[in-house]
Design an enzyme around this catalytic site. Sequence first.
Site, PDB file in Angstrom:
ATOM      1  CG  HIS A  97      -1.718  -1.454   1.432  1.00  0.00           C
ATOM      2  ND1 HIS A  97      -1.306  -2.632   2.401  1.00  0.00           N
ATOM      3  CD2 HIS A  97      -3.293  -1.257   0.862  1.00  0.00           C
ATOM      4  CE1 HIS A  97      -2.274  -2.924   2.475  1.00  0.00           C
ATOM      5  NE2 HIS A  97      -3.883  -2.201   1.988  1.00  0.00           N
ATOM      6  CG  ASP A 100       1.629  -1.269   3.532  1.00  0.00           C
ATOM      7  OD1 ASP A 100       0.648  -0.255   4.468  1.00  0.00           O
ATOM      8  OD2 ASP A 100       1.517  -2.012   2.854  1.00  0.00           O
ATOM      9  CD  GLU A 123      -7.975  -8.452  -0.587  1.00  0.00           C
ATOM     10  OE1 GLU A 123      -6.771  -8.018  -1.470  1.00  0.00           O
ATOM     11  OE2 GLU A 123      -7.527  -8.337   0.531  1.00  0.00           O
ATOM     12  CD  GLU A 134      -6.993 -11.490   3.061  1.00  0.00           C
ATOM     13  OE1 GLU A 134      -6.486 -11.053   2.237  1.00  0.00           O
ATOM     14  OE2 GLU A 134      -6.945 -11.697   3.967  1.00  0.00           O
TER      15      GLU A 134
HETATM   16  C1  XUL Z   1      -8.053  -6.411   4.274  1.00  0.00           C
HETATM   17  C2  XUL Z   1      -6.590  -7.043   3.376  1.00  0.00           C
HETATM   18  C3  XUL Z   1      -6.186  -6.203   2.444  1.00  0.00           C
HETATM   19  C4  XUL Z   1      -5.854  -5.718   1.196  1.00  0.00           C
HETATM   20  C5  XUL Z   1      -4.887  -5.273   0.285  1.00  0.00           C
HETATM   21  O1  XUL Z   1      -8.255  -7.250   4.959  1.00  0.00           O
HETATM   22  O2  XUL Z   1      -6.795  -8.215   2.949  1.00  0.00           O
HETATM   23  O3  XUL Z   1      -4.506  -6.082   3.169  1.00  0.00           O
HETATM   24  O4  XUL Z   1      -5.507  -6.991   0.544  1.00  0.00           O
HETATM   25  O5  XUL Z   1      -5.528  -3.575   1.129  1.00  0.00           O
HETATM   26 CO    CO Z   2      -5.576  -9.619   1.409  1.00  0.00          CO
END
Ligand code: XUL
Ligand code: CO
Length: 436
Positions: free
Chosen positions: A97, A100, A228, A264
């Site tokens: 990000h 970061d 995501e 995810e």
């Molecule tokens: C939050 C998450 C984030 C994204 C990127 O749950 O998964 O870290 O991957 O913003």
């Molecule tokens: Co994520």
Amino acid sequence: MKFDIKKVNYEGPKSKNPLAFKYYDKDEVINGKKMSEHLKFALSYWHTIDAENTDMFGGPTIDKKFGITDPMDLYKAKADFAFELMEALGIEYYCFHDADIAPEGKTVKESIDNFNQMVDYLAELQKKYGKKLLWDTANNFGDKRFMVGAATSANADVFAIAAAKVKACIDADIKLGGTGYVFWGGREGYDTLLNTDMGLELDNLGRFLTMARDYARSKGFKGDFYIEPKPKEPTKHQYDFDVATCVGFLRKYNLTGDFKMNVEANHATLAMHTFQHELRTARVNDAFGSIDANQGDLLLGWDTDQFPTNIYDTTMCMYEVIKAGGFTNGGLNFDAKTRRASNTFEDILYAYIAGMDSFALGYKLADKIIKDGRIDEFVEGRYASYRSGIGKEIVEGKTNLEKLAEYAVNLGDVKVESGRQEYLESLLNQLMFEGV
Ligand code: XUL
Ligand code: CO
């Protein structure tokens, strides 16, 4: 700054060296490609380089500041650490990000200036170490300005600030040769409908993503955009709830094709789906893109971001990846952190070794399942009635409700075949554990 991290090598399944790979041999060639190309592992900057094992109840248990106080020097040292770590682990990609990689400034402009300076530094390190950016993203959720969202904020100035940050990240992505750009919802959602204009917020999100896509394409960005999905946390309802919701959203706002999914594992379970379900939903909707590799704890039910070690999950994940034709612009980003009590730098190595070995096993087992063919053949056979007769007419759109009704009333007893779930589950075990 130099860290002198010892290289982690592949030593095979019999090795007793805890700091060696047991299953992941990056140069092993399977199906004409190296394991490193099949798996495309990425380091997540926020967890590995920045996060210090805090949780809602307590402060840091590990210090990642290396005794440095000057903010810019600190972030340069963090970058050195990131690249040395990738080198030691044989990881080719990373993800970040904006927040970061560089210190926050006092103003939006100062933050973006810091960010751009660090992007130049990362470009140097990429060259030096031969590493690549998988994707980047804007942290449009941490600062208090984003407390009610970014693109879905009730405040238009916040929408504009979010746009400025996304623009800077897209510019950085292009400069660093990244192949993806991620939109995770952050705080794009609501806590109560009593104060929310859902229609406007969703339209604004559509407008925001369209502007980002158009800007990036006009600057020559050829990579994929990813949404995501996550159903909740931090808001009680995130608009990017799950893959199916996101696919519907993309269709409504004409964003399919440019936008795919970054699935995810832990977000899937929070949505009461399996990881495989989310990957399959993406695949059948031509929206499979990239993966945030981690796992949750079903008893905790929140986003624990653990390193993935469940071999059933990594196997069925890689089964879906192989069926989707493998990764193109995407890869496996370890959006995962060591547990709070794993508070040494060595634990970071153990964590990545655990995750990478689990996915190497997952790839090999998925490949075995596919080559064995019995599971796929079973599924194919199960739908045989759609390849001839009335079934073929249904699939080819050559019949209608009236004709089907006529056909149905003349049917005798219809025998539906067994789904054979237990047989398939034990076959899966046999394929996975053969030789034990
Ligand atoms: C939050 C998450 C984030 C994204 C990127 O749950 O998964 O870290 O991957 O913003
Ligand atoms: Co994520």
